[in-house]
Design a protein around this motif. Structure first.
Motif, PDB file in Angstrom:
ATOM      1  N   TRP A 160       0.871  -1.171   0.000  1.00 47.18           N
ATOM      2  CA  TRP A 160       0.000   0.000   0.000  1.00 47.18           C
ATOM      3  C   TRP A 160       0.912   1.226   0.000  1.00 47.18           C
ATOM      4  CZ3 TRP A 160      -0.295   3.092   4.660  1.00 47.18           C
ATOM      5  CH2 TRP A 160       0.413   2.547   5.745  1.00 47.18           C
ATOM      6  N   LYS A 161       0.365   2.376  -0.324  1.00 47.45           N
ATOM      7  CA  LYS A 161       1.188   3.563  -0.495  1.00 47.45           C
ATOM      8  C   LYS A 161       0.726   4.687   0.421  1.00 47.45           C
ATOM      9  CE  LYS A 161       2.349   2.589  -5.332  1.00 47.45           C
ATOM     10  NZ  LYS A 161       2.312   3.099  -6.727  1.00 47.45           N
ATOM     11  N   ALA A 162       1.678   5.543   0.762  1.00 47.47           N
ATOM     12  CA  ALA A 162       1.378   6.724   1.578  1.00 47.47           C
ATOM     13  C   ALA A 162       2.458   7.767   1.366  1.00 47.47           C
ATOM     14  CB  ALA A 162       1.281   6.356   3.055  1.00 47.47           C
ATOM     15  N   ALA A 163       2.093   9.010   1.581  1.00 48.20           N
ATOM     16  CA  ALA A 163       3.053  10.116   1.495  1.00 48.20           C
ATOM     17  C   ALA A 163       2.580  11.246   2.394  1.00 48.20           C
ATOM     18  CB  ALA A 163       3.190  10.607   0.050  1.00 48.20           C
ATOM     19  N   SER A 164       3.535  11.927   3.008  1.00 51.99           N
ATOM     20  CA  SER A 164       3.236  13.070   3.879  1.00 51.99           C
ATOM     21  C   SER A 164       3.975  14.296   3.371  1.00 51.99           C
ATOM     22  CB  SER A 164       3.648  12.774   5.324  1.00 51.99           C
ATOM     23  OG  SER A 164       2.935  11.671   5.837  1.00 51.99           O
ATOM     24  N   LYS A 165       3.445  15.468   3.730  1.00 57.66           N
ATOM     25  CA  LYS A 165       4.025  16.717   3.235  1.00 57.66           C
ATOM     26  C   LYS A 165       3.686  17.842   4.215  1.00 57.66           C
ATOM     27  CE  LYS A 165       3.961  19.683  -0.896  1.00 57.66           C
ATOM     28  NZ  LYS A 165       3.362  19.867  -2.249  1.00 57.66           N
ATOM     29  N   PRO A 166       4.638  18.741   4.506  1.00 52.91           N
ATOM     30  CA  PRO A 166       4.319  19.881   5.378  1.00 52.91           C
ATOM     31  C   PRO A 166       3.263  20.771   4.724  1.00 52.91           C
ATOM     32  CG  PRO A 166       6.696  19.602   5.144  1.00 52.91           C
ATOM     33  CD  PRO A 166       6.059  18.710   4.126  1.00 52.91           C
ATOM     34  N   ILE A 177      -3.118   8.396   1.633  1.00 50.07           N
ATOM     35  CA  ILE A 177      -2.944   6.952   1.781  1.00 50.07           C
ATOM     36  C   ILE A 177      -3.767   6.248   0.715  1.00 50.07           C
ATOM     37  CG2 ILE A 177      -3.327   4.970   3.317  1.00 50.07           C
ATOM     38  CD1 ILE A 177      -3.052   6.910   5.677  1.00 50.07           C
ATOM     39  N   ALA A 178      -3.192   5.216   0.100  1.00 54.32           N
ATOM     40  CA  ALA A 178      -3.896   4.398  -0.894  1.00 54.32           C
ATOM     41  C   ALA A 178      -3.781   2.931  -0.483  1.00 54.32           C
ATOM     42  CB  ALA A 178      -3.315   4.608  -2.288  1.00 54.32           C
ATOM     43  N   ILE A 179      -4.924   2.295  -0.200  1.00 52.10           N
ATOM     44  CA  ILE A 179      -4.957   0.897   0.241  1.00 52.10           C
ATOM     45  C   ILE A 179      -5.789   0.095  -0.755  1.00 52.10           C
ATOM     46  CG2 ILE A 179      -5.552  -0.682   2.111  1.00 52.10           C
ATOM     47  CD1 ILE A 179      -5.459   1.740   4.009  1.00 52.10           C
ATOM     48  N   PRO A 180      -5.179  -0.782  -1.549  1.00 52.56           N
ATOM     49  CA  PRO A 180      -5.958  -1.579  -2.510  1.00 52.56           C
ATOM     50  C   PRO A 180      -6.939  -2.500  -1.789  1.00 52.56           C
ATOM     51  CG  PRO A 180      -3.600  -1.674  -2.995  1.00 52.56           C
ATOM     52  CD  PRO A 180      -3.735  -1.050  -1.647  1.00 52.56           C
ATOM     53  N   SER A 653      20.274  -5.123   5.621  1.00 50.37           N
ATOM     54  CA  SER A 653      19.041  -5.578   4.979  1.00 50.37           C
ATOM     55  C   SER A 653      18.618  -4.577   3.919  1.00 50.37           C
ATOM     56  CB  SER A 653      17.914  -5.747   6.009  1.00 50.37           C
ATOM     57  OG  SER A 653      17.613  -4.514   6.635  1.00 50.37           O
ATOM     58  N   GLN A 654      18.201  -5.105   2.800  1.00 44.12           N
ATOM     59  CA  GLN A 654      17.717  -4.272   1.695  1.00 44.12           C
ATOM     60  C   GLN A 654      16.442  -4.906   1.168  1.00 44.12           C
ATOM     61  OE1 GLN A 654      20.455  -2.680  -1.390  1.00 44.12           O
ATOM     62  NE2 GLN A 654      19.178  -3.808  -2.842  1.00 44.12           N
ATOM     63  N   ARG A 655      15.331  -4.246   1.436  1.00 43.38           N
ATOM     64  CA  ARG A 655      14.039  -4.775   1.015  1.00 43.38           C
ATOM     65  C   ARG A 655      13.529  -4.003  -0.196  1.00 43.38           C
ATOM     66  NH1 ARG A 655      10.091  -4.400   5.680  1.00 43.38           N
ATOM     67  NH2 ARG A 655      11.135  -2.424   6.049  1.00 43.38           N
ATOM     68  N   SER A 656      12.604  -4.614  -0.898  1.00 43.65           N
ATOM     69  CA  SER A 656      12.067  -4.008  -2.108  1.00 43.65           C
ATOM     70  C   SER A 656      10.549  -4.107  -2.074  1.00 43.65           C
ATOM     71  CB  SER A 656      12.606  -4.731  -3.344  1.00 43.65           C
ATOM     72  OG  SER A 656      11.914  -4.333  -4.506  1.00 43.65           O
ATOM     73  N   ARG A 657       9.896  -3.123  -2.710  1.00 40.90           N
ATOM     74  CA  ARG A 657       8.438  -3.199  -2.793  1.00 40.90           C
ATOM     75  C   ARG A 657       7.996  -4.346  -3.699  1.00 40.90           C
ATOM     76  NH1 ARG A 657       5.076   0.878  -0.955  1.00 40.90           N
ATOM     77  NH2 ARG A 657       6.095   2.749  -0.167  1.00 40.90           N
TER      78      ARG A 657
END
Length: 686
Positions: A160-166, A177-180, A653-657
């Motif tokens: 799922w995706k999310a982003a924040s901004k001042p 927020i985007a939740i499929p 550790s290196q994770r990927s979407r």
């Protein structure tokens, strides 16, 4: 409790469960809202200028999770959908941005919930019995807790995706927020779900939410029963989550040579709500397991299991008395089926091992049937077959009748367990409990009668204090205050008394008192007093007396909290003293260190344990970490699997979407001493 009493109690409870829902008090009718559909999905960048938010459903005024203190920092939230994805937006005003806390940058870290953050709680099956939560801090860092539990790989769990901004003027922040719907477990053709939105400020202890919860729902345990319903214009897509094949390759180099192994995990959704898992030669050696604390006890400590195979859907598995997953070691292949179909939930796990130890096949099953909002009955079973031991079977039947009376949530619980060894019937166990949990500031209590046979055998379970019968009681009260320096207080008093089931002789008796307070600026103080007697055997009788307390500081400052605890007295026939101290350090924005040191002295034996953990966050999906664990035991002779020595290991550790996850380990996370080895692990979803 004799067999006739058990039979009578069983019949009474069965009748209670059948007729209870007809007259039990039900919560007030919940609110229901229509959710508009947008033709233009928002760009998930934290900017709320997208056209869809102008026509989205707007949440009402935020209120406190508990209490009625006025909201100082205002929050607005909007919800919409394009038919395949649920979109949520927040505008979080903050007149004091210098007080904002935003430190965690590592996706999946629960520390996000210690920052200023927003959250979305979703009951995707609309059953009012469970929910998933999604949280995002002011930096845009995400963490989710999916209903039933899941492993940490993003492709495996679902993205799922999310982003924040001042905000433009700098006084606050916004979040998208985007939740499929595909990520959310929901019935076929479902057109409604439960939802709650919230916002937490680190400097305040009381979350702001919409909608308001009634007093009987003001706990994280109860809130799912009172979420409002959001209705969709069209059904959620009947699209099962994708099948995920997650192979791994692991190479280890040691001074004595190199070795390699491969394995695979497969996630197969049988439906939108029921999931099957298959593990072939799973990797457990790179999972950092929790360790038992330095703490004397007459019984083995219960320690959480972090292995992904057992973490997935763990809420649906039997309770630890029947199935304690740490009883199962490395295996060759395992199968799991977990999920909820309507009012029925299922949790099935099996494993087989043919290498490394005597051939072993283990299995556990949990079936639960919900009755109304607060009641259920269940059946648990476990089976363990080893080539070098007699087979073991355990079955437990249980029922719980719950109801709400005013602001109190009440329940009556009954269970009966039976064990078999090598096909022969062995001992059993029973429990009858009445409990009541009040709203904040109202008392809670519990009264229980239980028995456990001397010959009750549960190879896969965590069984404590066999050959007993007796009762226990507890009372307590907790409250969170809206005003003043005091944030919360908690008081608990517990008592239990047992006799030997076989002889009716005295076994043990104990009473304890715990007091705790927390201030609004992050300080805490607690005091505990324990006194008890125990007839360990015919010749050994202990009189235990312990008094202690603790002090904590900086609990509202992420990564920088600390605490000190001390206890002293007599326990197990020996003078006992224990001291522990812990402290976190935020060395720099991406680098944090957590230290803890414990010491226990019993008679002439001193047990010490030191743990130092460091994490350097390169970005949201990459991190460097290290842990030092040094101990000379657990101080608890009943605890199995205790390790001694000093172990230091490092990890990258290196994770990927969607792509490859890469892990590099120098050392062994779970060894008793430092090992000169390097391990490289690569996983790539198919």
């Amino acid at each position: 409790m004799d067999s006739k009493s058990l039979q009578a109690a069983s019949c009474a409870l069965a009748a209670f469960l059948m007729i209870g829902p007809a007259w039990a008090h039900s919560p007030a009718q919940r609110e229901s809202f229509s959710l508009p559909t947008t033709k233009s999905a928002p760009k998930i960048d934290g900017d709320l200028s997208d056209a869809c938010w102008k026509t989205a459903f707007k949440a009402g005024e935020f209120v406190r999770f508990t209490g009625g203190a006025p909201i100082v920092e205002q929050t607005e939230a909007w919800v919409t959908t394009d038919g395949t994805t649920l979109y949520i937006a927040f505008e979080c005003r903050d007149e004091h941005p210098e007080l904002m806390r935003a430190s965690e940058t590592q996706r999946g870290s629960s520390a996000v919930e210690g920052d200023d953050h927003v959250s979305v709680v979703i009951d995707s099956q609309n059953l009012r019995r469970g929910a998933s939560s999604f949280s995002v801090n002011a930096l845009g860092t995400q963490v989710e807790h999916l209903e039933g539990g899941t492993a940490g790989n993003i492709t495996w769990a679902g993205d799922w995706k999310a982003a924040s901004k001042p905000l433009p003027e700098g006084k606050g922040w916004s979040c998208e927020i985007a939740i499929p719907f595909q990520l959310l477990r929901h019935p076929a053709r479902a057109r409604a779900f439960g939802l709650q939105v919230g916002r937490s400020l680190n400097r305040e202890g009381n979350q702001m939410i919409w909608p308001a919860l009634p007093p009987e729902g003001q706990s994280f345990f109860s809130r799912a029963s009172f979420l409002p319903e959001l209705r969709l214009a069209q059904p959620m897509p009947d699209q099962r989550p994708p099948v995920v094949v997650l192979p791994y390759s692991l190479t280890t180099a040691r001074t004595e040579g190199a070795s390699a192994r491969q394995g695979m995990d497969i996630k197969y959704p049988f439906s939108t709500t029921l999931t099957g898992l298959l593990a072939v030669n799973p990797d457990f050696q790179t999972i950092e397991q929790d360790v038992a604390s330095v703490n004397f006890s007459y019984n083995e400590q219960q320690v959480p299991d972090r292995r992904p195979f057992f973490a997935e859907g763990n809420e649906f598995l039997p309770s630890s008395e029947v199935f304690y997953s740490r009883r199962v070691g490395q295996f060759d292949d395992g199968l799991k089926v977990v999920g909820r179909e309507g009012a029925t939930s299922v949790g099935l796990v099996t494993s087989q091992s043919r290498t490394g130890e005597p051939d072993r096949t283990s299995a556990a099953l949990a079936l639960r049937q919900a009755v109304g909002l607060f009641s259920e009955y269940s059946v648990y079973a476990a089976s363990d077959n080893r080539a070098d031991k007699l087979s073991n079977r355990v079955v437990r039947a249980a029922g719980n009748y719950g109801w709400v009376d005013g602001t109190q949530r009440n329940s009556i619980y009954f269970s009966r367990s039976q064990s078999w060894q090598g096909g022969m019937q062995k001992g059993g166990a029973s429990d009858l409990t009445l409990s009541s949990r009040g709203a904040p500031g109202r008392p809670r209590y519990r009264v229980s009668s239980s028995s456990l046979s001397e010959d009750f055998i549960s190879n896969l379970g965590l069984v404590q204090d066999r050959n007993r019968k007796g009762w226990s009681a507890s009372m307590g009260i907790r409250n969170q205050l809206d005003r003043g320096r005091l944030l919360s207080y908690d008081v608990d008093c517990d008592y239990f008394s047992n006799k030997r089931l076989t002889t009716d002789a005295f076994f043990n008796e104990s009473i304890s008192l715990d007091l705790g307070v927390n201030t609004r600026d992050g300080f805490g103080l607690d005091i505990n007093l324990d006194e008890g007697r125990r007839q360990q055997d015919t010749a050994t009788r202990y009189h235990d007396r312990l008094a202690g307390g603790g002090f904590s500081w900086n609990q509202r400052t992420l990564f920088q909290g600390g605490g000190l605890r001390y206890r002293s007295g007599m326990q197990g026939g020996l003078p006992t003293q224990s001291l522990s101290i812990g402290q976190g350090f935020l060395v720099s924005k991406p680098f944090s260190v957590r230290t803890s040191s414990s010491q226990q002295k019993r008679g002439g034996v001193t047990t010490r344990q030191t743990i130092i953990t460091g994490t350097y966050r390169l970005d949201s999906l990459r991190a460097l970490s290290a842990r030092l664990l040094s101990q000379n035991g657990t101080g608890n002779a009943a605890n199995v699997g205790s390790q001694t020595g000093t172990n230091l290991y490092f990890a990258y550790s290196q994770r990927s979407r969607k792509g490859t996850d890469f892990f590099l380990l120098l050392g062994d996370p779970n060894s008793g001493s430092t090992r000169s080895q390097m391990t490289v692990k690569v996983t790539r979803p198919l």
